[in-house]
Each structure stands twice: as C-alpha cells, then as structure tokens.
Design a protein around this motif. Structure first.
Motif, PDB file in Angstrom:
ATOM      1  N   LEU A 130      32.760  34.793  46.363  1.00 48.39           N
ATOM      2  CA  LEU A 130      32.954  35.326  45.010  1.00 48.39           C
ATOM      3  C   LEU A 130      33.027  34.199  43.988  1.00 48.39           C
ATOM      4  O   LEU A 130      32.430  34.283  42.906  1.00 48.39           O
ATOM      5  N   ILE A 131      33.755  33.143  44.331  1.00 46.98           N
ATOM      6  CA  ILE A 131      33.880  32.009  43.412  1.00 46.98           C
ATOM      7  C   ILE A 131      32.513  31.361  43.183  1.00 46.98           C
ATOM      8  O   ILE A 131      32.158  31.005  42.054  1.00 46.98           O
ATOM      9  N   VAL A 132      31.720  31.223  44.255  1.00 46.11           N
ATOM     10  CA  VAL A 132      30.357  30.662  44.122  1.00 46.11           C
ATOM     11  C   VAL A 132      29.506  31.545  43.210  1.00 46.11           C
ATOM     12  O   VAL A 132      28.772  31.050  42.349  1.00 46.11           O
ATOM     13  N   THR A 133      29.598  32.873  43.383  1.00 43.63           N
ATOM     14  CA  THR A 133      28.858  33.814  42.538  1.00 43.63           C
ATOM     15  C   THR A 133      29.228  33.643  41.068  1.00 43.63           C
ATOM     16  O   THR A 133      28.398  33.833  40.174  1.00 43.63           O
ATOM     17  N   MET A 134      30.484  33.248  40.822  1.00 41.36           N
ATOM     18  CA  MET A 134      30.965  33.084  39.450  1.00 41.36           C
ATOM     19  C   MET A 134      30.744  31.673  38.925  1.00 41.36           C
ATOM     20  O   MET A 134      31.325  31.288  37.913  1.00 41.36           O
ATOM     21  N   GLY A 135      29.915  30.899  39.614  1.00 43.37           N
ATOM     22  CA  GLY A 135      29.571  29.564  39.129  1.00 43.37           C
ATOM     23  C   GLY A 135      30.190  28.435  39.919  1.00 43.37           C
ATOM     24  O   GLY A 135      29.831  27.275  39.728  1.00 43.37           O
ATOM     25  N   GLY A 136      31.180  28.748  40.766  1.00 45.04           N
ATOM     26  CA  GLY A 136      31.748  27.744  41.658  1.00 45.04           C
ATOM     27  C   GLY A 136      32.905  26.941  41.114  1.00 45.04           C
ATOM     28  O   GLY A 136      33.460  26.095  41.827  1.00 45.04           O
ATOM     29  N   ARG A 137      33.301  27.163  39.828  1.00 41.87           N
ATOM     30  CA  ARG A 137      34.363  26.328  39.250  1.00 41.87           C
ATOM     31  C   ARG A 137      35.562  27.124  38.759  1.00 41.87           C
ATOM     32  O   ARG A 137      36.436  26.563  38.082  1.00 41.87           O
ATOM     33  N   VAL A 138      35.637  28.410  39.062  1.00 47.35           N
ATOM     34  CA  VAL A 138      36.719  29.247  38.525  1.00 47.35           C
ATOM     35  C   VAL A 138      38.064  28.748  39.027  1.00 47.35           C
ATOM     36  O   VAL A 138      38.310  28.650  40.224  1.00 47.35           O
ATOM     37  N   ARG A 139      38.942  28.420  38.073  1.00 52.88           N
ATOM     38  CA  ARG A 139      40.305  27.987  38.394  1.00 52.88           C
ATOM     39  C   ARG A 139      41.340  29.034  37.992  1.00 52.88           C
ATOM     40  O   ARG A 139      42.449  29.050  38.536  1.00 52.88           O
ATOM     41  N   PHE A 140      40.968  29.870  37.040  1.00 60.00           N
ATOM     42  CA  PHE A 140      41.921  30.859  36.520  1.00 60.00           C
ATOM     43  C   PHE A 140      41.153  32.128  36.159  1.00 60.00           C
ATOM     44  O   PHE A 140      40.340  32.124  35.242  1.00 60.00           O
ATOM     45  N   PHE A 141      41.411  33.198  36.905  1.00 58.15           N
ATOM     46  CA  PHE A 141      40.777  34.491  36.656  1.00 58.15           C
ATOM     47  C   PHE A 141      41.882  35.439  36.191  1.00 58.15           C
ATOM     48  O   PHE A 141      42.582  36.057  36.985  1.00 58.15           O
ATOM     49  N   GLY A 142      42.091  35.481  34.874  1.00 61.33           N
ATOM     50  CA  GLY A 142      43.188  36.256  34.313  1.00 61.33           C
ATOM     51  C   GLY A 142      42.870  37.738  34.271  1.00 61.33           C
ATOM     52  O   GLY A 142      41.778  38.129  33.851  1.00 61.33           O
ATOM     53  N   ILE A 143      43.820  38.554  34.707  1.00 60.91           N
ATOM     54  CA  ILE A 143      43.638  40.006  34.733  1.00 60.91           C
ATOM     55  C   ILE A 143      44.785  40.642  33.956  1.00 60.91           C
ATOM     56  O   ILE A 143      45.959  40.429  34.274  1.00 60.91           O
ATOM     57  N   GLY A 144      44.462  41.431  32.952  1.00 59.80           N
ATOM     58  CA  GLY A 144      45.492  42.081  32.149  1.00 59.80           C
ATOM     59  C   GLY A 144      44.932  43.278  31.424  1.00 59.80           C
ATOM     60  O   GLY A 144      43.761  43.634  31.573  1.00 59.80           O
ATOM     61  N   GLY A 145      45.751  43.905  30.600  1.00 60.69           N
ATOM     62  CA  GLY A 145      45.316  45.040  29.789  1.00 60.69           C
ATOM     63  C   GLY A 145      45.520  46.386  30.440  1.00 60.69           C
ATOM     64  O   GLY A 145      45.535  47.412  29.767  1.00 60.69           O
ATOM     65  N   ALA A 146      45.657  46.421  31.776  1.00 55.21           N
ATOM     66  CA  ALA A 146      45.854  47.670  32.518  1.00 55.21           C
ATOM     67  C   ALA A 146      46.317  47.285  33.928  1.00 55.21           C
ATOM     68  O   ALA A 146      46.146  46.136  34.350  1.00 55.21           O
ATOM     69  N   PRO A 147      46.892  48.238  34.678  1.00 55.32           N
ATOM     70  CA  PRO A 147      47.349  47.913  36.039  1.00 55.32           C
ATOM     71  C   PRO A 147      46.176  47.652  36.981  1.00 55.32           C
ATOM     72  O   PRO A 147      45.139  48.295  36.903  1.00 55.32           O
ATOM     73  N   LEU A 148      46.369  46.682  37.888  1.00 54.89           N
ATOM     74  CA  LEU A 148      45.370  46.367  38.909  1.00 54.89           C
ATOM     75  C   LEU A 148      45.648  47.192  40.156  1.00 54.89           C
ATOM     76  O   LEU A 148      46.796  47.300  40.601  1.00 54.89           O
ATOM     77  N   ASP A 149      44.577  47.780  40.725  1.00 53.14           N
ATOM     78  CA  ASP A 149      44.708  48.565  41.948  1.00 53.14           C
ATOM     79  C   ASP A 149      45.366  47.727  43.046  1.00 53.14           C
ATOM     80  O   ASP A 149      45.003  46.569  43.269  1.00 53.14           O
ATOM     81  N   ARG A 150      46.333  48.325  43.747  1.00 50.51           N
ATOM     82  CA  ARG A 150      47.134  47.602  44.742  1.00 50.51           C
ATOM     83  C   ARG A 150      46.264  47.081  45.906  1.00 50.51           C
ATOM     84  O   ARG A 150      46.452  45.959  46.383  1.00 50.51           O
ATOM     85  N   GLU A 151      45.322  47.883  46.382  1.00 45.36           N
ATOM     86  CA  GLU A 151      44.456  47.453  47.484  1.00 45.36           C
ATOM     87  C   GLU A 151      43.591  46.272  47.076  1.00 45.36           C
ATOM     88  O   GLU A 151      43.387  45.329  47.846  1.00 45.36           O
ATOM     89  N   VAL A 152      43.060  46.332  45.835  1.00 44.38           N
ATOM     90  CA  VAL A 152      42.223  45.245  45.336  1.00 44.38           C
ATOM     91  C   VAL A 152      43.045  43.965  45.225  1.00 44.38           C
ATOM     92  O   VAL A 152      42.595  42.875  45.611  1.00 44.38           O
ATOM     93  N   GLU A 153      44.273  44.099  44.724  1.00 43.94           N
ATOM     94  CA  GLU A 153      45.115  42.913  44.600  1.00 43.94           C
ATOM     95  C   GLU A 153      45.445  42.320  45.968  1.00 43.94           C
ATOM     96  O   GLU A 153      45.462  41.097  46.144  1.00 43.94           O
ATOM     97  N   ALA A 154      45.715  43.180  46.943  1.00 45.77           N
ATOM     98  CA  ALA A 154      46.018  42.689  48.293  1.00 45.77           C
ATOM     99  C   ALA A 154      44.841  41.887  48.844  1.00 45.77           C
ATOM    100  O   ALA A 154      45.031  40.835  49.480  1.00 45.77           O
ATOM    101  N   PHE A 155      43.620  42.370  48.598  1.00 46.14           N
ATOM    102  CA  PHE A 155      42.428  41.630  49.034  1.00 46.14           C
ATOM    103  C   PHE A 155      42.348  40.275  48.331  1.00 46.14           C
ATOM    104  O   PHE A 155      42.128  39.239  48.971  1.00 46.14           O
ATOM    105  N   LEU A 156      42.526  40.258  46.999  1.00 40.64           N
ATOM    106  CA  LEU A 156      42.428  39.011  46.241  1.00 40.64           C
ATOM    107  C   LEU A 156      43.466  37.997  46.709  1.00 40.64           C
ATOM    108  O   LEU A 156      43.181  36.799  46.819  1.00 40.64           O
ATOM    109  N   ALA A 157      44.668  38.484  46.993  1.00 36.42           N
ATOM    110  CA  ALA A 157      45.744  37.585  47.431  1.00 36.42           C
ATOM    111  C   ALA A 157      45.400  36.952  48.780  1.00 36.42           C
ATOM    112  O   ALA A 157      45.546  35.734  48.963  1.00 36.42           O
ATOM    113  N   GLU A 158      44.947  37.775  49.741  1.00 36.75           N
ATOM    114  CA  GLU A 158      44.615  37.240  51.063  1.00 36.75           C
ATOM    115  C   GLU A 158      43.341  36.398  51.036  1.00 36.75           C
ATOM    116  O   GLU A 158      43.154  35.519  51.875  1.00 36.75           O
TER     117      GLU A 158
END
Length: 582
Positions: free
Chosen positions: A333-361
């Motif tokens: 995913l990071i490579v798809t986004m250009g390979g240099r992402v250091r901070f992917f900020g998420i806000g404005g609404a609640p994040l789905d719990r399953e999606v967050e669990a995937f991102l964390a792991e």
C-alpha cells in the motif's frame, strides 16, 4: 517560547494568519509552498505567497474594506484559494469559506445570512451565486486568476463562460513599497479577531455558522506541529480534501505551511484514475483523508484478495502469520502511494473497526484525529505507530476535556472541551450559544466518549444519534453499523429507530453479489431480500439483546453524505417519519 498566559509557542511569534505566512517566508523563502498537480505555472514559493498575499491585502484596503468585513471563498482547493484567504485575513477581514458541495440555495443563504460584502469564486460555482451578484455586483473576484471583475460587467454576467472571459484587474500585482508596508502594519489583525466564519453541514441537518479567531486556528496548528509526527521542511503533502473544511485547513494547510512543506493540490476529485498517477508523481510524505477512502481501498482491494485465497484464510487464523501477511500488504500500500508516506491522517468521521485493526497489524503509518469545526478542529490525536485499535489518542496540550453526565457503569459521557481552540461562538445565535456551553465555559461537543487510564480519548457515538431503548438502555447505532459493515457484500449501512424497534438500511455491492451467486443484476436484487434476512440473523448473534435488529431494508441508492463523508442521518429519519405519516 512560553507566554504569560501559559501557552507554548513553537513556530510563530503571534497567533495570526499573517505571522504564519511571514514566519514561513523568512525561514523558507525559496521553497515551493503551494502548487497544483500537473498544472504548469501554478507554483508559489513561500516568498511569493508572502508578497502576493500582501498585495491582496492592500487591494482590499484601497477598495475601502475594513476590519470585520466578511468575504466569501467558493471553489475547490488550489494555491489561489489559500493566497486569497491569507490576503483577506492579513488585514482583519473575515473569510467565509463555503464548501463547494453546498447547493445553490444553501450558498445563497450563507451569503445573505453572513452579510458577505465580496465573493471570490471559480467558474465551476459562479452560476450558483449569480442571483446574489446581480443584487450586489460591486465586488466579484475570479478565483482562477484573482481578477477583480468590475461593474457593470459583474452585474450583467449570465453564465460561467462570460465569467471566465470577463476582463478585470489582477489583485496580486500591487507593488508593496515602504508606504504600503506601513499601511499594512497599521491594519494587521489581533489574535482575538475572527479569521473564519464557517457554515457547517452536519449529520443532524441544521447548518450553524461557527466563528473562529486567528488564535483558535493558528494555535491549534502550532501546538500540534511536532507532537504526533516530526514534519521536516520540504516534505510533500498531497491535498485531496476541501480546504474550506477546517480539518484540512488547519492540519493539512496551516500546520504544513508552518513546517515548510510543499503542498500539492490534486485539483480534481480523488478517483483512482486521478489519485494513483498523482501519488506516483508527487510521492507524498503526508496525506490527510477521511475514513471512506481507506475503507474503499480495504473493501475493494485488500479484502477480496484475502477471501479469494483459501491458503491465506488458514494462515489468517493465527496472530503471527496474520500480522506477517498484513505487513506485506501494508508495505505494498505504501509503495502504491509513492513509497514515502510517513503520516496518513484520518479524521472527519469514525473509522471502521475492522479496517483499523488491519491498518494497525499492517504497521501502516495511519493516525486518527478527533475534533469539530467548533474546536478548530483537533481535540485529540494519535501517532502513526504504536496504535491501540478503537482509541484516538492523547488530548491536545492546554485543552481541558471532561465527560458530562458520565455513566458510572461504562465510563461513557458527553465530551466537553475548553481551551484556546474553542470557537468564539455561533454567529447571530445567542440561544444556540447558551445551549452549547456549560455555565463554566466548556463547549459540549455532542459526542460520546471515554478517557482511558493513559489519558487517551475514545469515541463511542453521538448524543443526538443515541437511541433510548424500551428498557432505558443507551443504544449506539454506530456500533451496530460497524458490525453490519463487516458482513460480506455490505458497502454501508444506517440504523434508525422505528416504532420502538431498530431498522437497518443496508447498501450492498449488487454486482459483486450477482457475480458470486451467478445471477443477473436484476435477479440479484430480488435475491438480496433473502440474503439480508440471513445477514440480520448473523448480525444479531453479535449484538446484545436490546441492540438487535427487527428489520432490514435494501438501500438501493448511495446514502447522502456531508463533505466529510458522514451519512446525513436526519434525512433518513425524516423520510421514515414521512412514510409512516402517509
């Protein structure tokens, strides 16, 4: 630097927009500050941003505008939007940022209610405001080139083509000499002066005008500049959200400019066809987004890959192998986004719990933020590592947060906040101001949450969406929706009360459902009713007794959303009430 009022200043010497620009221009004069992706000649260096914003300030002063006059900004994110904003606020004028997604009726109401004296607008939205311009044609500015279109031309415009081709005067070309600098210095804003008057579009349906001062906005950006992530000068930030929304404005723009970043505007809606090439070319370090984007990536790319491979399914049962697999996907995913992402900020609404669990792991560098327009916006935030799923993060320094009417059993209460980023109040609405604040000055957010032993904030729902069960139980529809959204083929859902019971409106990916069941799309729609009843039974197994669903309905059309992609709940409650009355 610590001030006498106890506030800690990091990158500014005064909490005003003018000092944001001046300070960054002195530190990073030759660095690119703003540009639009794939638009040649759109670049503005920090010194050019300072010089041109001063020229805009002078132009408005010479046209007779005075401190407190309100100027509307209507258009998509671009360098000229920010340039105009800094020019206006640099002499104490108040910007009225208008979300481009607003309807003509909503925009005309804002212009009228806000007492707007000038409009900066692009061709895409000019036809929405022509009725206003015909009545008040004195000051119209074209956002594409920041040309002032004079009378009588402005009052005679009939469509966007005439607007685009109308002659005018470039308001950025004013020479800033010693005399001009003296004039500007006499009109610089104070920290307590209003910088933005923002009309919100919330999930409950009532639009409110929020008054935010220079100190509200600049302090919130400055205090957050090195807490969650060390931003280095020259880092690139890809801007895909509307700058007229305070989340993108404060964190994605003001904070990034304070730190010497290069902000690159996508310049079009973030569809895969436009976003993927931009990510490859820009290779951003910072991306600010809303949950819907990463949830779509997870459900359309990640989840199908995992479910299509039976061998992977076996390995996903075990923590060690699951984390290994997820980390490989996270790196891709990071490579798809250009390979240099250091901070992917998420806000404005609640994040789905399953999606967050995937991102964390997956060790993906995401960070959650929580706040409101009324709080400029950030109240709490997390770092792009060491996540605890379901928890936002630490409360912003110098903000006081407490929980009103806290439930002793769960620890959940309404989040109330007090501090330098809390708004002055709602424009022309004393009754709402009285309702919104406690007697000792805490702003009641309307959000439910709890604070853990480490002082971290977690969000549980909205007080206005909370449903009172027949036995007096507090039911949080967002938690039920999270369970529904994790079922196969579900793209989104909404839980509403009906006759003392709970009903779910569920949108399915009908094409994927039809393909899986080897049916035509029309046949799949007929079969969907049976599938939804089975889904209801499965969901109810995961819910407590008073949160279980009595009915489910297929939602054929996409849900209507706010600009930050939250579903407009009030519309569906109203539709349900109207159908019941009928």
């Amino acid at each position: 630097m610590k001030r006498s009022d106890g506030l800690k200043m990091k990158l500014v010497d005064t909490y005003t927009m003018e000092r944001v620009v001046a300070g960054s221009a002195s530190r990073y004069p030759k660095r690119i500050a703003l540009r639009t992706y794939a638009e040649e000649g759109s670049e503005l260096t920090y010194s050019e941003l300072k010089r041109k914003s001063d020229a805009v300030s002078l132009y408005f002063l010479e046209q007779g505008f005075v401190k407190g006059d309100r100027i509307a900004l209507i258009g998509e994110s671009c360098p000229n939007w920010m340039l105009a904003y800094f020019g206006l606020t640099g002499i104490g004028l108040t910007a009225v940022p208008v979300l481009p997604e607003f309807s003509p009726k909503e925009i005309l109401h804002i212009l009228q209610d806000g007492g707007v004296k000038a409009v900066v607008v692009n061709a895409r939205h000019v036809e929405k405001i022509l009725p206003f311009i015909r009545k008040k044609p004195e000051f119209l500015i074209r956002l594409e080139d920041l040309f002032h279109i004079p009378m009588p031309i402005s009052g005679e415009l009939k469509d966007r083509n005439q607007f685009l081709n109308a002659p005018g005067r470039d308001i950025t070309r004013r020479k800033v000499d010693a005399k001009a600098r003296q004039l500007l210095s006499e009109h610089r804003p104070k920290e307590e002066d209003p910088a933005s008057l923002i009309y919100t579009s919330g999930t409950t349906g009532m639009s409110k005008a929020v008054m935010l001062t220079h100190r509200n906005l600049v302090w919130n950006a400055d205090i957050s500049s090195d807490v969650y992530f060390k931003v280095k000068p020259g880092y690139k930030a890809l801007s895909i959200l509307p700058v007229s929304h305070v989340y993108e404005f404060t964190i994605g723009q003001v904070l990034a400019l304070l730190c010497g970043c290069e902000i690159v505007y996508l310049g079009r809606p973030p569809a895969p066809s436009s976003l993927l090439p931009a990510l490859k070319e820009v290779r951003p370090h910072i991306i600010m987004t809303v949950p819907l984007l990463i949830e779509k990536i997870y459900r359309s790319s990640v989840l199908p890959t995992l479910k299509a491979n039976p061998k992977l399914q076996r390995y996903l049962r075990f923590g060690i192998t699951r984390r290994f697999i997820f980390r490989i996907i996270g790196r891709k995913l990071i490579v798809t986004m250009g390979g240099r992402v250091r901070f992917f900020g998420i806000g404005g609404a609640p994040l789905d719990r399953e999606v967050e669990a995937f991102l964390a792991e997956a060790k993906f560098p995401y960070a959650l933020g929580y706040g409101l327009t009324e709080t400029s916006p950030l109240i709490s935030g997390g770092k792009p590592k060491n996540h605890t799923v379901g928890v936002i993060g630490k409360i912003v320094e110098h903000l006081e947060v407490r929980l009103e009417e806290k439930d002793p059993a769960t620890g959940i209460g309404e989040i109330a906040v007090k501090g330098p980023s809390v708004m002055q109040g709602y424009w022309n609405n004393p009754a709402l101001n009285e309702e919104a604040f406690t007697p000792d000055g805490f702003f009641k957010t309307g959000d439910l949450g709890f604070i853990d032993k480490k002082g971290r904030l977690a969000i549980k729902g909205r007080t206005k969406t909370m449903i009172l069960g027949s036995g007096g139980e507090n039911i949080y529809p967002e938690l039920i929706e999270a369970v529904i959204n994790n079922q196969d083929f579900v793209t989104e859902s909404l839980v509403i009360p009906e006759g003392g019971a709970l009903v779910a409106l569920i949108k399915l990916d009908i094409e994927a459902f039809a393909e899986k069941m080897a049916l035509s799309v029309n046949e799949a729609k007929s079969e969907a009713a049976r599938y939804l009843n089975k889904l209801r039974e499965e969901v109810n197994k995961e819910l407590n007794v008073f949160s279980r669903l009595s009915k489910v309905h297929l939602q054929e059309d996409a849900f209507e959303r706010t600009p930050t992609q939250k579903i407009k709940r009030f519309l569906y409650l109203r539709k349900k009430d109207e159908s019941s009355d009928a």
